[in-house]
Design a protein around this motif. Sequence first.
Motif, mmCIF file in Angstrom:
data_model
loop_
_atom_site.group_PDB
_atom_site.id
_atom_site.type_symbol
_atom_site.label_atom_id
_atom_site.label_comp_id
_atom_site.label_asym_id
_atom_site.label_seq_id
_atom_site.Cartn_x
_atom_site.Cartn_y
_atom_site.Cartn_z
ATOM 1 N N ARG A 124 0.820 -1.209 0.000
ATOM 2 C CA ARG A 124 0.000 0.000 0.000
ATOM 3 C C ARG A 124 0.855 1.261 0.000
ATOM 4 O O ARG A 124 0.363 2.355 0.241
ATOM 5 C CB ARG A 124 -0.956 -0.029 1.199
ATOM 6 N N CYS A 125 2.153 1.094 -0.249
ATOM 7 C CA CYS A 125 3.053 2.232 -0.403
ATOM 8 C C CYS A 125 4.170 1.803 -1.349
ATOM 9 O O CYS A 125 4.408 0.608 -1.543
ATOM 10 C CB CYS A 125 3.625 2.689 0.948
ATOM 11 N N CYS A 126 4.842 2.773 -1.945
ATOM 12 C CA CYS A 126 5.884 2.446 -2.915
ATOM 13 C C CYS A 126 6.988 3.498 -2.858
ATOM 14 O O CYS A 126 6.830 4.558 -2.251
ATOM 15 C CB CYS A 126 5.319 2.347 -4.328
ATOM 16 N N VAL A 127 8.108 3.190 -3.510
ATOM 17 C CA VAL A 127 9.301 4.036 -3.472
ATOM 18 C C VAL A 127 9.721 4.368 -4.896
ATOM 19 O O VAL A 127 9.655 3.519 -5.793
ATOM 20 C CB VAL A 127 10.453 3.320 -2.738
ATOM 21 N N SER A 128 10.143 5.601 -5.108
ATOM 22 C CA SER A 128 10.762 6.025 -6.365
ATOM 23 C C SER A 128 12.208 6.403 -6.099
ATOM 24 O O SER A 128 12.553 6.813 -4.993
ATOM 25 C CB SER A 128 9.999 7.200 -6.991
ATOM 26 N N PHE A 129 13.055 6.259 -7.122
ATOM 27 C CA PHE A 129 14.485 6.541 -6.999
ATOM 28 C C PHE A 129 14.882 7.672 -7.941
ATOM 29 O O PHE A 129 14.375 7.774 -9.068
ATOM 30 C CB PHE A 129 15.323 5.304 -7.365
ATOM 31 N N SER A 130 15.806 8.512 -7.490
ATOM 32 C CA SER A 130 16.414 9.533 -8.336
ATOM 33 C C SER A 130 17.801 9.833 -7.788
ATOM 34 O O SER A 130 18.136 9.458 -6.664
ATOM 35 C CB SER A 130 15.556 10.812 -8.382
ATOM 36 N N SER A 136 16.840 11.632 -15.041
ATOM 37 C CA SER A 136 15.522 10.995 -14.957
ATOM 38 C C SER A 136 15.299 10.380 -13.578
ATOM 39 O O SER A 136 16.233 9.895 -12.939
ATOM 40 C CB SER A 136 15.386 9.903 -16.024
ATOM 41 N N ALA A 137 14.044 10.387 -13.155
ATOM 42 C CA ALA A 137 13.635 9.715 -11.925
ATOM 43 C C ALA A 137 12.957 8.399 -12.285
ATOM 44 O O ALA A 137 12.213 8.317 -13.266
ATOM 45 C CB ALA A 137 12.669 10.588 -11.128
ATOM 46 N N VAL A 138 13.240 7.360 -11.492
ATOM 47 C CA VAL A 138 12.591 6.062 -11.680
ATOM 48 C C VAL A 138 11.367 6.031 -10.787
ATOM 49 O O VAL A 138 11.497 5.964 -9.564
ATOM 50 C CB VAL A 138 13.549 4.903 -11.326
ATOM 51 N N ASP A 167 10.602 16.654 -11.194
ATOM 52 C CA ASP A 167 9.489 17.476 -10.720
ATOM 53 C C ASP A 167 8.136 16.816 -10.950
ATOM 54 O O ASP A 167 7.145 17.172 -10.309
ATOM 55 C CB ASP A 167 9.528 18.852 -11.399
ATOM 56 N N ALA A 168 8.077 15.814 -11.849
ATOM 57 C CA ALA A 168 6.808 15.125 -12.110
ATOM 58 C C ALA A 168 6.374 14.262 -10.929
ATOM 59 O O ALA A 168 5.202 13.895 -10.823
ATOM 60 C CB ALA A 168 6.921 14.265 -13.360
ATOM 61 N N LEU A 169 7.306 13.925 -10.024
ATOM 62 C CA LEU A 169 6.945 13.131 -8.849
ATOM 63 C C LEU A 169 6.032 13.898 -7.909
ATOM 64 O O LEU A 169 5.365 13.305 -7.061
ATOM 65 C CB LEU A 169 8.207 12.693 -8.104
ATOM 66 N N LEU A 170 5.983 15.232 -8.048
ATOM 67 C CA LEU A 170 5.114 16.065 -7.214
ATOM 68 C C LEU A 170 3.687 16.106 -7.736
ATOM 69 O O LEU A 170 2.804 16.660 -7.074
ATOM 70 C CB LEU A 170 5.668 17.491 -7.150
ATOM 71 N N VAL A 171 3.464 15.534 -8.918
ATOM 72 C CA VAL A 171 2.175 15.647 -9.596
ATOM 73 C C VAL A 171 1.439 14.318 -9.513
ATOM 74 O O VAL A 171 2.056 13.253 -9.663
ATOM 75 C CB VAL A 171 2.383 16.053 -11.073
ATOM 76 N N PRO A 172 0.121 14.297 -9.274
ATOM 77 C CA PRO A 172 -0.643 13.043 -9.293
ATOM 78 C C PRO A 172 -0.481 12.320 -10.619
ATOM 79 O O PRO A 172 -0.237 12.943 -11.667
ATOM 80 C CB PRO A 172 -2.086 13.504 -9.074
ATOM 81 N N PHE A 173 -0.633 10.999 -10.597
ATOM 82 C CA PHE A 173 -0.377 10.203 -11.794
ATOM 83 C C PHE A 173 -1.221 10.651 -12.980
ATOM 84 O O PHE A 173 -0.741 10.693 -14.117
ATOM 85 C CB PHE A 173 -0.636 8.714 -11.499
ATOM 86 N N ASN A 175 -2.021 13.429 -13.907
ATOM 87 C CA ASN A 175 -1.536 14.670 -14.517
ATOM 88 C C ASN A 175 -0.105 14.547 -15.037
ATOM 89 O O ASN A 175 0.500 15.554 -15.401
ATOM 90 C CB ASN A 175 -1.611 15.816 -13.494
ATOM 91 N N ARG A 176 0.444 13.323 -15.056
ATOM 92 C CA ARG A 176 1.836 13.140 -15.478
ATOM 93 C C ARG A 176 1.993 12.805 -16.957
ATOM 94 O O ARG A 176 3.102 12.811 -17.476
ATOM 95 C CB ARG A 176 2.482 12.006 -14.673
ATOM 96 N N THR A 177 0.900 12.501 -17.655
ATOM 97 C CA THR A 177 1.003 11.984 -19.023
ATOM 98 C C THR A 177 1.751 12.939 -19.939
ATOM 99 O O THR A 177 2.677 12.537 -20.660
ATOM 100 C CB THR A 177 -0.397 11.696 -19.588
ATOM 101 N N LEU A 178 1.385 14.216 -19.919
ATOM 102 C CA LEU A 178 2.039 15.186 -20.797
ATOM 103 C C LEU A 178 3.521 15.306 -20.468
ATOM 104 O O LEU A 178 4.376 15.359 -21.362
ATOM 105 C CB LEU A 178 1.348 16.546 -20.696
ATOM 106 N N LYS A 179 3.853 15.340 -19.169
ATOM 107 C CA LYS A 179 5.256 15.433 -18.761
ATOM 108 C C LYS A 179 6.029 14.191 -19.189
ATOM 109 O O LYS A 179 7.167 14.287 -19.651
ATOM 110 C CB LYS A 179 5.350 15.611 -17.241
ATOM 111 N N ALA A 180 5.423 13.019 -19.023
ATOM 112 C CA ALA A 180 6.100 11.772 -19.383
ATOM 113 C C ALA A 180 6.363 11.703 -20.880
ATOM 114 O O ALA A 180 7.456 11.312 -21.314
ATOM 115 C CB ALA A 180 5.261 10.584 -18.931
ATOM 116 N N ARG A 181 5.372 12.080 -21.685
ATOM 117 C CA ARG A 181 5.557 12.049 -23.149
ATOM 118 C C ARG A 181 6.615 13.055 -23.592
ATOM 119 O O ARG A 181 7.473 12.748 -24.430
ATOM 120 C CB ARG A 181 4.220 12.345 -23.845
#
Length: 364
Positions: A124-130, A136-138, A167-173, A175-181
Amino acid sequence: MNCQKKPAISDLPPDKKDDEVVGKLPFCCKNGTLLPPLMDPSKARSMFQLQVFKLPPDLNRTALHPPQNWKIDGILNPQYKCGPPVRVDPSQFPDPSGLLAITYAIASWQVVCNITKPKAQASRCCVSFSAFYNNSAVPCNTCACGCNDIDTDTCDAHRNPLLLPPDALLVPFDNRTLKARAWAKQNHMPVPKKLPCPDNCGVSINWHVSTDYKNGWTARLTVFNWRNFAFEDWFVAMDMGKASPGYENVYSFNGTRVPPNNRTVIFQGLRDMNYLVGQVNGTNPLRDPPVPGKQQSVISFSKKNIKGLNIPGGDGFPTRLFFNGEECALPKHFPKKSSGHRRGISVFMSLVFATVAAFALMMD
């Protein structure tokens, strides 16, 4: 009042501690949070009281039947498996009149519950790496906290997540599509027609390697709360593997080593700052995405007496991480220090050397 055969009993919030009806009990009203005794013994146990009435045909006052099939559950906590109630010696309580006397319970039972290993994709929780040496952030793994059939109709549950700008890690999933593309296009990375599914985790934690020098290194731990409710007395526990003995200090949290091997470190918010707020709307709800609750701190490590420590090679990232006792899903990969990054530094240093040499020749 509840007449269900399997009632759910919820812990009361702290503001009910002195309530004349449901409060006035020692160790009551912990809001469902129990801390390890190592962190705070006064918050390591909780008490609640029920009034139980007998219904026909069970009207025998001397026949006492304890509740069966106990199960502990919560918003975000480990999975428990509880055993049957076992009759034990009657519990002792201080006399409610205030006299120096002991009152005994009529009967006492003990139920033991042990933490069980979570099933795959049940976190119920997860980790991202940078890291400072990679742009790039994973992000958290795809479906790290599970995916349902509705999600998989519009996304790919088996594809690795797309790399993101930090900075996309601060945004809900959502709302990340445009940043990811845009990030994929800028860095010449392929974008699948069916994008990866979200992680679906209510809490995410970013681990960022900030510096790496001869005698030590630093990292930044950031906790994001994507839920609408707050976590009081939250804590993070982690194992840094080979780098664990080098832990020195944390600057905006409290840090405690866990004996006997001291490989695990527990972090919690400072006094009066241990409240992880929930997600709130942006400044302009129609335009800005929601803002998660966030707390972060820098952590310093030493390399003294640790041979062969390779921070970019993976030693700078936790091997296990827990939030409020729940083990969080770690990424399958970590940021790597590419050869291109090193060449970039070499070219820069060559240009500096050439400029200095040319200036020296001009002076001659």
